[in-house]
Design a protein around this motif. Structure first.
Motif, PDB file in Angstrom:
ATOM      1  N   GLN A 128      17.791  -0.822  13.058  1.00  0.00           N
ATOM      2  CA  GLN A 128      16.859  -0.714  11.931  1.00  0.00           C
ATOM      3  C   GLN A 128      15.546  -1.360  12.335  1.00  0.00           C
ATOM      4  O   GLN A 128      15.523  -2.437  12.930  1.00  0.00           O
ATOM      5  CB  GLN A 128      17.423  -1.405  10.689  1.00  0.00           C
ATOM      6  CG  GLN A 128      16.520  -1.261   9.484  1.00  0.00           C
ATOM      7  CD  GLN A 128      17.160  -1.829   8.223  1.00  0.00           C
ATOM      8  OE1 GLN A 128      18.375  -1.949   8.129  1.00  0.00           O
ATOM      9  NE2 GLN A 128      16.335  -2.172   7.263  1.00  0.00           N
ATOM     10  N   ILE A 129      14.460  -0.682  11.992  1.00  0.00           N
ATOM     11  CA  ILE A 129      13.120  -1.208  12.251  1.00  0.00           C
ATOM     12  C   ILE A 129      12.239  -0.921  11.041  1.00  0.00           C
ATOM     13  O   ILE A 129      12.495   0.003  10.274  1.00  0.00           O
ATOM     14  CB  ILE A 129      12.483  -0.600  13.520  1.00  0.00           C
ATOM     15  CG1 ILE A 129      12.464   0.926  13.453  1.00  0.00           C
ATOM     16  CG2 ILE A 129      13.182  -1.096  14.774  1.00  0.00           C
ATOM     17  CD1 ILE A 129      11.739   1.607  14.599  1.00  0.00           C
ATOM     18  N   GLU A 130      11.229  -1.745  10.889  1.00  0.00           N
ATOM     19  CA  GLU A 130      10.187  -1.472   9.893  1.00  0.00           C
ATOM     20  C   GLU A 130       8.947  -1.091  10.680  1.00  0.00           C
ATOM     21  O   GLU A 130       8.570  -1.770  11.641  1.00  0.00           O
ATOM     22  CB  GLU A 130       9.914  -2.696   9.024  1.00  0.00           C
ATOM     23  CG  GLU A 130       8.896  -2.416   7.939  1.00  0.00           C
ATOM     24  CD  GLU A 130       8.697  -3.601   6.999  1.00  0.00           C
ATOM     25  OE1 GLU A 130       8.068  -3.400   5.947  1.00  0.00           O
ATOM     26  OE2 GLU A 130       9.164  -4.712   7.318  1.00  0.00           O
ATOM     27  N   VAL A 131       8.340   0.034  10.294  1.00  0.00           N
ATOM     28  CA  VAL A 131       7.179   0.536  11.025  1.00  0.00           C
ATOM     29  C   VAL A 131       6.012   0.770  10.081  1.00  0.00           C
ATOM     30  O   VAL A 131       6.193   0.930   8.874  1.00  0.00           O
ATOM     31  CB  VAL A 131       7.513   1.850  11.775  1.00  0.00           C
ATOM     32  CG1 VAL A 131       8.670   1.642  12.735  1.00  0.00           C
ATOM     33  CG2 VAL A 131       7.811   2.996  10.819  1.00  0.00           C
ATOM     34  N   GLU A 132       4.827   0.769  10.684  1.00  0.00           N
ATOM     35  CA  GLU A 132       3.646   1.162   9.931  1.00  0.00           C
ATOM     36  C   GLU A 132       2.874   2.146  10.785  1.00  0.00           C
ATOM     37  O   GLU A 132       2.919   2.098  12.020  1.00  0.00           O
ATOM     38  CB  GLU A 132       2.820  -0.057   9.513  1.00  0.00           C
ATOM     39  CG  GLU A 132       1.626  -0.363  10.336  1.00  0.00           C
ATOM     40  CD  GLU A 132       0.838  -1.549   9.796  1.00  0.00           C
ATOM     41  OE1 GLU A 132      -0.256  -1.325   9.268  1.00  0.00           O
ATOM     42  OE2 GLU A 132       1.308  -2.685   9.945  1.00  0.00           O
ATOM     43  N   TYR A 133       2.216   3.080  10.129  1.00  0.00           N
ATOM     44  CA  TYR A 133       1.444   4.105  10.818  1.00  0.00           C
ATOM     45  C   TYR A 133       0.465   4.735   9.826  1.00  0.00           C
ATOM     46  O   TYR A 133       0.559   4.519   8.622  1.00  0.00           O
ATOM     47  CB  TYR A 133       2.363   5.181  11.419  1.00  0.00           C
ATOM     48  CG  TYR A 133       3.191   5.934  10.396  1.00  0.00           C
ATOM     49  CD1 TYR A 133       2.741   7.136   9.842  1.00  0.00           C
ATOM     50  CD2 TYR A 133       4.422   5.446   9.972  1.00  0.00           C
ATOM     51  CE1 TYR A 133       3.497   7.812   8.901  1.00  0.00           C
ATOM     52  CE2 TYR A 133       5.192   6.125   9.036  1.00  0.00           C
ATOM     53  CZ  TYR A 133       4.723   7.309   8.506  1.00  0.00           C
ATOM     54  OH  TYR A 133       5.466   7.986   7.580  1.00  0.00           O
ATOM     55  N   THR A 134      -0.438   5.519  10.361  1.00  0.00           N
ATOM     56  CA  THR A 134      -1.340   6.312   9.532  1.00  0.00           C
ATOM     57  C   THR A 134      -0.825   7.736   9.565  1.00  0.00           C
ATOM     58  O   THR A 134      -0.506   8.262  10.635  1.00  0.00           O
ATOM     59  CB  THR A 134      -2.781   6.246  10.082  1.00  0.00           C
ATOM     60  OG1 THR A 134      -3.188   4.877  10.116  1.00  0.00           O
ATOM     61  CG2 THR A 134      -3.742   7.044   9.220  1.00  0.00           C
ATOM     62  N   ASP A 135      -0.715   8.381   8.394  1.00  0.00           N
ATOM     63  CA  ASP A 135      -0.252   9.770   8.370  1.00  0.00           C
ATOM     64  C   ASP A 135      -1.433  10.707   8.657  1.00  0.00           C
ATOM     65  O   ASP A 135      -2.577  10.259   8.790  1.00  0.00           O
ATOM     66  CB  ASP A 135       0.466  10.113   7.059  1.00  0.00           C
ATOM     67  CG  ASP A 135      -0.422  10.068   5.823  1.00  0.00           C
ATOM     68  OD1 ASP A 135      -1.666  10.190   5.934  1.00  0.00           O
ATOM     69  OD2 ASP A 135       0.131   9.919   4.715  1.00  0.00           O
ATOM     70  N   ARG A 136      -1.180  11.979   8.750  1.00  0.00           N
ATOM     71  CA  ARG A 136      -2.237  12.909   9.142  1.00  0.00           C
ATOM     72  C   ARG A 136      -3.310  13.076   8.068  1.00  0.00           C
ATOM     73  O   ARG A 136      -4.378  13.607   8.344  1.00  0.00           O
ATOM     74  CB  ARG A 136      -1.672  14.242   9.614  1.00  0.00           C
ATOM     75  CG  ARG A 136      -1.217  15.202   8.562  1.00  0.00           C
ATOM     76  CD  ARG A 136      -0.696  16.486   9.142  1.00  0.00           C
ATOM     77  NE  ARG A 136      -1.718  17.207   9.886  1.00  0.00           N
ATOM     78  CZ  ARG A 136      -1.512  18.333  10.550  1.00  0.00           C
ATOM     79  NH1 ARG A 136      -0.315  18.868  10.582  1.00  0.00           N
ATOM     80  NH2 ARG A 136      -2.487  18.921  11.190  1.00  0.00           N
TER      81      ARG A 136
END
Length: 186
Positions: A128-136
């Protein structure tokens, strides 16, 4: 959503990209952040990566695999001949992704890679990981990913760091050809 977008992409005759293979120096580069998500070339690259992933029967793809040293990955888990037990999810473009936290609970699992054809390896990954990103669309997203989807993310994230799954295999006994891997699961 992505389903109408994917249909639109196919109708626009978006091209499938060449997936770079192990040994190509582009796979060893550290990917650069994307500054403008709305840039037409970035949006086109996302579309082309979606097509490439679908036609390659993969579940994930990173921009460095198609010769673009950019922090962009696509996660698209779905059952297929390479991963019959994969969970179904909508294809998701993740721009400038980061891993915020790891569970600390690891598990070995079989991985393959479009850039390393015909080889599978048992790779330890966090469950399990928590991630952050910008969507398109340019919006910041934070997600908890578990099990197979967490594995895909970590695999693709490695490509942004100039690594392939072979760099994570602990022992050569944890490697198999695709043919031997398929025998294990029949």
């Amino acid at each position: 959503m992505f389903a109408p977008s994917l249909h639109k992409i196919f109708n626009q005759k978006t091209q499938k990209l060449t997936v770079y293979q192990l040994g190509n120096p582009a796979l060893s580069e550290i990917a650069k952040p994307i500054s403008d998500v709305s840039d037409r070339e970035i949006q086109q690259l996302i579309d082309e990566m979606l097509i490439t992933l679908k036609e390659s029967k993969g579940v994930g793809l990173a921009a460095p695999q198609v010769g673009r040293s950019l922090q962009l990955i696509i996660i698209a888990s779905h059952p297929n001949e390479r991963y019959p037990n994969a969970p179904q999810m909508e294809p998701t473009a993740m721009i400038n992704p980061k891993i915020i936290s790891y569970s600390g609970q690891t598990e070995k699992g079989w991985e393959g890679c479009l850039s390393v054809p015909m080889i599978r390896g048992l790779v330890p990954r966090d469950r399990q990981i928590e991630v952050e990103y910008t969507d398109r669309q340019g919006d910041r997203q934070v997600s908890q990913l578990t099990d197979f989807v967490a594995r895909i993310f970590q695999h693709e994230y490695d490509h942004l760091e100039g690594k392939v799954f072979l760099d994570r295999v602990e022992n050569t006994l944890d490697l198999a050809t695709e043919a031997e891997y398929q025998k294990l699961w029949q």
